[in-house]
Write a protein that holds these residues in place. Sequence first.
Motif, PDB file in Angstrom:
ATOM      1  N   GLY A 174       0.719  -1.355  -0.097  1.00  0.00           N
ATOM      2  CA  GLY A 174      -0.050  -0.079   0.014  1.00  0.00           C
ATOM      3  C   GLY A 174       0.875   1.190  -0.087  1.00  0.00           C
ATOM      4  O   GLY A 174       0.323   2.399   0.357  1.00  0.00           O
ATOM      5  N   CYS A 175       2.113   1.361  -0.652  1.00  0.00           N
ATOM      6  CA  CYS A 175       2.924   2.317  -0.599  1.00  0.00           C
ATOM      7  C   CYS A 175       2.228   3.556  -1.738  1.00  0.00           C
ATOM      8  O   CYS A 175       2.045   3.170  -2.747  1.00  0.00           O
ATOM      9  CB  CYS A 175       4.289   1.617  -1.034  1.00  0.00           C
ATOM     10  SG  CYS A 175       5.671   2.864  -0.477  1.00  0.00           S
ATOM     11  N   LEU A 176       2.438   4.423  -1.166  1.00  0.00           N
ATOM     12  CA  LEU A 176       1.774   5.882  -1.727  1.00  0.00           C
ATOM     13  C   LEU A 176       3.008   6.869  -1.690  1.00  0.00           C
ATOM     14  O   LEU A 176       3.737   7.041  -0.993  1.00  0.00           O
ATOM     15  CB  LEU A 176       0.548   6.159  -1.355  1.00  0.00           C
ATOM     16  CG  LEU A 176      -0.785   5.489  -1.370  1.00  0.00           C
ATOM     17  CD1 LEU A 176      -1.903   6.316  -0.662  1.00  0.00           C
ATOM     18  CD2 LEU A 176      -0.847   5.133  -2.843  1.00  0.00           C
ATOM     19  N   ALA A 177       2.703   7.589  -3.023  1.00  0.00           N
ATOM     20  CA  ALA A 177       3.742   8.798  -3.078  1.00  0.00           C
ATOM     21  C   ALA A 177       2.651  10.007  -3.066  1.00  0.00           C
ATOM     22  O   ALA A 177       1.797  10.059  -3.615  1.00  0.00           O
ATOM     23  CB  ALA A 177       4.377   8.762  -4.438  1.00  0.00           C
ATOM     24  N   LEU A 178       3.177  10.888  -2.264  1.00  0.00           N
ATOM     25  CA  LEU A 178       2.110  11.993  -1.960  1.00  0.00           C
ATOM     26  C   LEU A 178       2.931  13.336  -2.204  1.00  0.00           C
ATOM     27  O   LEU A 178       4.041  13.673  -1.462  1.00  0.00           O
ATOM     28  CB  LEU A 178       1.703  12.173  -0.744  1.00  0.00           C
ATOM     29  CG  LEU A 178       0.528  13.221  -0.366  1.00  0.00           C
ATOM     30  CD1 LEU A 178      -0.858  13.293  -1.215  1.00  0.00           C
ATOM     31  CD2 LEU A 178       0.395  13.502   1.170  1.00  0.00           C
ATOM     32  N   TRP A 179       2.671  14.160  -3.344  1.00  0.00           N
ATOM     33  CA  TRP A 179       3.616  15.268  -3.600  1.00  0.00           C
ATOM     34  C   TRP A 179       2.687  16.440  -3.080  1.00  0.00           C
ATOM     35  O   TRP A 179       1.376  16.671  -3.188  1.00  0.00           O
ATOM     36  CB  TRP A 179       3.918  15.518  -4.899  1.00  0.00           C
ATOM     37  CG  TRP A 179       4.762  14.269  -5.210  1.00  0.00           C
ATOM     38  CD1 TRP A 179       4.474  12.911  -5.582  1.00  0.00           C
ATOM     39  CD2 TRP A 179       6.296  14.326  -5.433  1.00  0.00           C
ATOM     40  NE1 TRP A 179       5.642  12.165  -5.913  1.00  0.00           N
ATOM     41  CE2 TRP A 179       6.588  13.041  -5.887  1.00  0.00           C
ATOM     42  CE3 TRP A 179       7.167  15.407  -5.394  1.00  0.00           C
ATOM     43  CZ2 TRP A 179       7.949  12.636  -6.202  1.00  0.00           C
ATOM     44  CZ3 TRP A 179       8.659  15.007  -5.730  1.00  0.00           C
ATOM     45  CH2 TRP A 179       8.893  14.038  -6.129  1.00  0.00           C
ATOM     46  N   ALA A 180       3.273  17.557  -2.468  1.00  0.00           N
ATOM     47  CA  ALA A 180       2.629  18.799  -2.316  1.00  0.00           C
ATOM     48  C   ALA A 180       3.263  19.882  -2.564  1.00  0.00           C
ATOM     49  O   ALA A 180       4.548  20.065  -2.805  1.00  0.00           O
ATOM     50  CB  ALA A 180       2.248  19.091  -0.739  1.00  0.00           C
ATOM     51  N   VAL A 181       2.562  21.065  -2.957  1.00  0.00           N
ATOM     52  CA  VAL A 181       3.265  22.458  -3.544  1.00  0.00           C
ATOM     53  C   VAL A 181       2.700  23.403  -2.618  1.00  0.00           C
ATOM     54  O   VAL A 181       1.795  23.375  -2.307  1.00  0.00           O
ATOM     55  CB  VAL A 181       2.862  22.577  -5.046  1.00  0.00           C
ATOM     56  CG1 VAL A 181       3.489  24.009  -5.190  1.00  0.00           C
ATOM     57  CG2 VAL A 181       3.288  21.541  -5.815  1.00  0.00           C
ATOM     58  N   SER A 182       3.746  24.245  -2.093  1.00  0.00           N
ATOM     59  CA  SER A 182       3.297  25.233  -1.201  1.00  0.00           C
ATOM     60  C   SER A 182       2.954  26.688  -1.976  1.00  0.00           C
ATOM     61  O   SER A 182       3.336  26.656  -3.020  1.00  0.00           O
ATOM     62  CB  SER A 182       4.359  25.706   0.020  1.00  0.00           C
ATOM     63  OG  SER A 182       5.415  26.028  -0.882  1.00  0.00           O
ATOM     64  N   LEU A 183       2.330  27.734  -1.181  1.00  0.00           N
ATOM     65  CA  LEU A 183       2.141  28.922  -1.869  1.00  0.00           C
ATOM     66  C   LEU A 183       3.357  29.493  -2.666  1.00  0.00           C
ATOM     67  O   LEU A 183       3.405  30.261  -3.393  1.00  0.00           O
ATOM     68  CB  LEU A 183       1.048  29.689  -1.161  1.00  0.00           C
ATOM     69  CG  LEU A 183      -0.195  29.473  -1.091  1.00  0.00           C
ATOM     70  CD1 LEU A 183      -0.872  30.462  -0.287  1.00  0.00           C
ATOM     71  CD2 LEU A 183      -0.945  29.606  -2.567  1.00  0.00           C
ATOM     72  N   GLN A 184       4.476  29.246  -1.841  1.00  0.00           N
ATOM     73  CA  GLN A 184       5.663  29.887  -2.358  1.00  0.00           C
ATOM     74  C   GLN A 184       6.455  29.232  -3.221  1.00  0.00           C
ATOM     75  O   GLN A 184       7.566  29.485  -3.769  1.00  0.00           O
ATOM     76  CB  GLN A 184       6.692  29.935  -1.035  1.00  0.00           C
ATOM     77  CG  GLN A 184       6.130  30.919   0.140  1.00  0.00           C
ATOM     78  CD  GLN A 184       6.970  30.758   1.419  1.00  0.00           C
ATOM     79  OE1 GLN A 184       8.191  30.226   1.260  1.00  0.00           O
ATOM     80  NE2 GLN A 184       6.337  31.130   2.533  1.00  0.00           N
ATOM     81  N   GLY A 185       5.691  28.076  -3.690  1.00  0.00           N
ATOM     82  CA  GLY A 185       6.275  27.432  -5.036  1.00  0.00           C
ATOM     83  C   GLY A 185       7.316  26.306  -4.468  1.00  0.00           C
ATOM     84  O   GLY A 185       8.046  25.637  -5.538  1.00  0.00           O
ATOM     85  N   LYS A 186       7.285  25.823  -3.376  1.00  0.00           N
ATOM     86  CA  LYS A 186       8.023  24.788  -2.865  1.00  0.00           C
ATOM     87  C   LYS A 186       7.669  23.518  -3.075  1.00  0.00           C
ATOM     88  O   LYS A 186       6.097  23.403  -2.923  1.00  0.00           O
ATOM     89  CB  LYS A 186       8.718  25.008  -1.470  1.00  0.00           C
ATOM     90  CG  LYS A 186       9.593  26.216  -1.182  1.00  0.00           C
ATOM     91  CD  LYS A 186       9.886  26.165   0.438  1.00  0.00           C
ATOM     92  CE  LYS A 186      10.601  27.356   0.572  1.00  0.00           C
ATOM     93  NZ  LYS A 186      10.747  27.585   2.136  1.00  0.00           N
ATOM     94  N   VAL A 187       8.441  22.349  -3.186  1.00  0.00           N
ATOM     95  CA  VAL A 187       7.549  21.142  -3.438  1.00  0.00           C
ATOM     96  C   VAL A 187       8.067  20.434  -2.211  1.00  0.00           C
ATOM     97  O   VAL A 187       9.141  20.141  -1.671  1.00  0.00           O
ATOM     98  CB  VAL A 187       8.219  20.391  -4.712  1.00  0.00           C
ATOM     99  CG1 VAL A 187       7.643  19.055  -4.959  1.00  0.00           C
ATOM    100  CG2 VAL A 187       7.602  21.264  -5.680  1.00  0.00           C
TER     101      VAL A 187
END
Lengths: 1196, 277
Positions: A206-219
């Motif tokens: 059940g391994c998942l990759a979760l990516w997020a972006v912040s308002l300052q454009g960081k990942v």
Amino acid sequence: MPSSLLWAVDVYGRVYSLSTAGQQWEHCRDAHLEFKRVTAVQQCCWSIACDHNIYLYVHASDVPIRYQEETYENQRWNPVDGFSDRLLPSDRWQWSDVTGLKHQPLGDFQLPSENWEWEADWYVDENFGGEPTEKGGWTYAIDFPATYTKDKKWNSCVRRRRWIRYRRYKAQDTWVKIPSEQTVSLPDPYNDITCGGWEITEEPRGCLALWAVSLQGKVWFRCGINHHNPEGSVWEEVSVPGEVVQISCGPGDLVWAVLWEGHLLVREGIGRDCLKGSSWVTVESPSPGVGAVHVAVGVNVVWAVTKDHKVWFRRGVNSHNPCGSGWIGMVGEMVMINVGLNDQVWGIGFEDRAVYFRQGVTASELSGKTWKVVSVPRDSERSHSSASASSLQSAGCFFGGEVRLQSQASVLSDADPDTERAGGEMVPTSEIGDAPKPRIPKVTSDSFISELVSDREGQISRRDVPPAGPSIPEEDHIEKEVEDRASPTQVLSPSQSGGVDPQWSNVDLEEAQTHHASGPGDAAETSSLSSVATYNLALEEPYGPDEHPKWAWVSGGGCLVECHTQLNWFNSSTSTALNSSMQAMSLSITPAQTAAWRKQIFEQLSERSKREMENFMHYEQAIEQSVWVKKGTMQWWRDWKPHKWADVQFALEQFSGAEGNKDGILFIYYTFNDEKKYLHVFINEVTILVPVLNDSKHTFAIYTAERTKQRWPIRLAAPTELEMHDWLALLSVSCCDSKGIQGPPSKQAIWSVTCKGDIFVSEPTKELEASPYPTPCDQMFWRQVGGHLRIIESNSLGVVWGIGYDHTAWVHTGGYGGGFFQGLASSTDNIYTQTDVKSVYIYENQRWNPVTGYTNRGLPTDRYMWSDASGLKECTKNNTKPPSPNWTWVSDWTIDYAVSGGTDREGWQYAADFPASYHGNKTLKDFVRRRRWARKCKLTTTGPWQEVPPIPLSDITILPCGPKSTVEQVPLWAISNKGDVLCRLGVTSLTPGGSSWLHVGTDQPFKSISIGAVHQVWAIAKDGSAFYRGSVSAQNVAGDCWYHIPSPTGQKLKQVSVGRTSVYTVDENGNLWYRHGVTPSYPQGSSWEHISNNVRKVSVGPLDQVWIIADKVQGSHSLSCGTVCRRLGVLPMEPKGHSWDYGIGGGWDHITVRGNAVEAPRIMMPFLTDNSSNQTAAGPLQTSNQPEMNGNPVGC
Amino acid sequence: MIMADDKDVLRDVWFGRIPACFTLSPEETTEREAEPYYLLLPRVSYLTLVTDKVKKHFLKVMKAEDVEEMWFEYEGTPLKWHYPIGVLFDLHASNTALPWNVTVRFKNFPERDLLHCTSNSVIEAHFMSCIKEADALKHKGQVINDMQKKDHKQLWMGLQNDKFDQFWAMNRKLMEYPTEEGGFRYIPFRIYQTMSDRPFIQKLFRPVSPEGHTLTLGDLLKELFPAAVCAEDEPKRFQVMIHGIEPLLETPIQWLSEHLSHPDNFLHISIIPAPSD
């Protein structure tokens, strides 16, 4: 096919889901906030709420998420105290992990978050490597670290024992906040989120990759998300060469992001060891001068949207070339695109903000054909949570202009005034958690009653709200709240909402139109702003009430649409509504089937036949029956040497038999030495017709009892697949007619499955289990039933379940036919589409040489460098075809790491030479290595089977019962493909599919289970040990605890089957064992007795009859593997029987006789059996070293 | 619980047989006395198609000059060969003792009541025109027109030779309909009654109401023969017979059309006065 969900967020931040089986958007009432982004996968959904925090919604499952914590208690012996916790200074901790290096006292274990709870207290594990230990669970050794044994010896100076405790994830079917760890710097709110990567690795599960972006454009990348840790553990920043505004992650290793200035980034280096990847590559925007604002990726596709709303498709994208080769402009103007399962595509239209589905996306045409608008209504239930949420939204509001409008709006809400005044502050999570959760029936539940309820709601909503009316319910709650404020004491009921003054909306409508023209344009210019919920309450009403819903975001990552999926999303006419409600009910039994009118017709027709015909059967028939002949050309596998395919003429002559039943003769005309000859078979002597599809010929095998004894069927090849199916269907009908068999299989039927997944069923006669002269089992007649299964289990109440190769569970609908059976050979109203997926494996072999190391240049004597498992057949990636034309590839070749013996990081296994036993790490003595490649293929067929979602299974068992017994609730146990033990609730003969699973805890994964006639449940664990479940009864369906039963010495058990009283097991070395000493007062029995070798599987029936699949059986002409055999001489006082009787084979994989409770007549006239067949008296199974092609036409 | 499958209904319908006793009319001139002839008649076939043996039997006792076209009557009523046998029986002889006593005539052909039937090709033409008419109602004739000549022949040969499988292998195509429409365009049916001079009632009737409700046999009768639908407290005045049985009024008309139609694809409904016992 089970339904799955498409998730979407409307412009007001409300989350909706749409089921593939449904016809309306269901409001996710559990969301107390407004959301701006959702990203769904099958098991959960992640989102960013308007408070800029990340939330997780884990779908509830019958199998809980539970994690086993373990720690070891270590002791040393000293002459004074004996064993005590006084260890030497050099020793390990008193409480440690398994290695002894980490100090782990019981009290140090903390729950990872408030969403977990302990199941029970700590306890000692008394199972040691499949063997039960003494009470206390101690294992002994000479010193730490060492090999432990369960027996205490004279030199045992140290001992240890394992303590275990389970914790369980409790936050299911609800949104929980994922705490942000960034306490030091100013919180940088999240702006985009994407979840995927579940196809990269199986380990951990059940391994998942979760990516997020912040308002300052960081990942940011969320580490450690897997089945046992759904929330993940920590955010890690991923450096980016610019400011990212949006990101998309596919099911595999594709991750693309959009930069502020409109270029795109592609992540490289993603693999099973590195979910995060290693570097970025830049790809230019599709359109020069117009930057990209949005990207969406799947397994093999990338879609993008540019600032001018144009849609682009990226050519040539795959795992080896994640950047692709070029852009193709597509039709349509979208604000965003999302790619879901099977690379299916959804988008939100720029003009109308409607959700669009891309039709015609297939593996061969990934770009699809056309955009089709999803037009289904939303459920009419009012959301009370949304009102309070509007104030919460203001808390997270980020942009000046909107804050003013939103806080204005929040005054209108009826929420707690304190919260409203706190605009600008983060709202504590506890409040969200404490908010009331309205309970509503869920469409995703498999209780069909709730589906009916929700269906009805939908219809009502459509009826109540004329499309052109002044308000649609989704919008009117806002107006309603305004009213509420004006007269706070007024209690609103749904009926009142209809009476809203239309002037309200009319006035606002004009305003809205001006905004509508400019608003989305602005949003697109400033792409990062557009991603925030730019629509605020003040501007909501303007969207005219007669407009359809406006969507902001859609996510199909958990939504499975296949080519045969029927979606009812595109128009909501009444006829389709009727269809879907019919589908919803059909899992148990079609109500029409039980209707009184139908019963009446059946009864009257049989009465009529009796009245009009019974006394007149001696009358002459008006129409004489004639002979009917069908001819064709085929190839025949010659009976004599050299065996080869010979061209033959083939003819079936049918005529009416003496007693009015039909009969026929099959003729095969061939030439031998220029002389015309023929071979014939009487249709009533045919015992089975087996299709044998392979990649070169469309062949089938015809068996008679005699041919079964010989292990040498008649093998024929038809010119085309269609002709083969026509012939098989015709011959099958002809055989059934000659035996007077028609309609669905009886409840007593014996089911079997070949290694090709073909399903056969045989009607037992009374004499089949007669003693001492049973009908020889090579005389049983088998007919085929459509579908594709690996395992099938039944009982005498007509409950039949199967499991596919892909572990999908299926329940028999009571029908027959399907597959290539059409028309009269098939029932119509209970045949469904069935799919199955399996892997094809090939091996890459290499040899080491001192100059170049491992290369693909082998020795001249070596096997092919690309081969099958045996090494004898060359199998390259290019020349390997799916097993038969019915299968199509659905994936690319990938390295298989899940090989027994283990592999290194590149999937290699090493050995001294071919062929040998392989191990996962290279040593100095290894000169060859190999690795396994797997490619998935898929079959789509039809059959009388209906899927039982959602838990994949690996074994099932159904209570066997006597012919006359009535059981209200039929006990059915199963093992999930992860080894969980499950008990099915609500199974009756009318609702064979049951209602839900009850999870039964175990300390380790299980692999086989069986329940006997008096609720005695036996199971085999993955480590090969047996367990007996105590206190199971009709009242206590799940029992209370497991008793560990030692396996036969030195053997690991594989499978178990329990009949009326007999308990049989099969071990991994093919031995069949009988459990001695089983009595009602001591159901666990005392010891194992060896019965036979060469056994692959056993099925013990309600009469304690014992049937097996034998590995090798020698016939007079040939040897067959995978043969159905029955134990002879089984009597109440002699449950072990004395010898084997050989039936159909080879190529059989599974049999169940658990439906056959037909006892032979008490008084039997002894009759002569065919004593010339000395097979019946044969002792242990004989083996031979000369397997011939014909012996296993089906293949093993 | 596994109930009988709908497929079994098709078989029961096809293999329905009526025991008949053929006797020569006393008005016929014979050389010697004619023995009655006993035969099991298929309900779904036509009298003139299955009575070659009867003809042969009685010709043996008759002079050639006394023989004209053979026709049948029951209790003085001429039997229309172009109605299926089962319909004739249900209409005229329900609730009577078996076997069915049919009188054979070779003279005084009732030109007013009966069509001539000089050969099997006349029956075939009649049968095929019924099928075409039925398909025109069900599918605007698209299915039958898409079939080839040999397919049409297969339907006819199936009926003529009593080959259930042969007939249904083709006929099932005529019974298909788009799932989303819930049934045929119109139901091909004919309502027969003994009390009227009208040959039969036939009108356009859809299987699903405009609101999407499944229509039943009761709905059909309410519209076309309301007297057959009696209120609960009323005594039953009529029997509604299809294939010798009385389906419940709530039976969906689409299901009836699919399963209880005759081979000519029409649902033949006989309405007879209820026996007054």
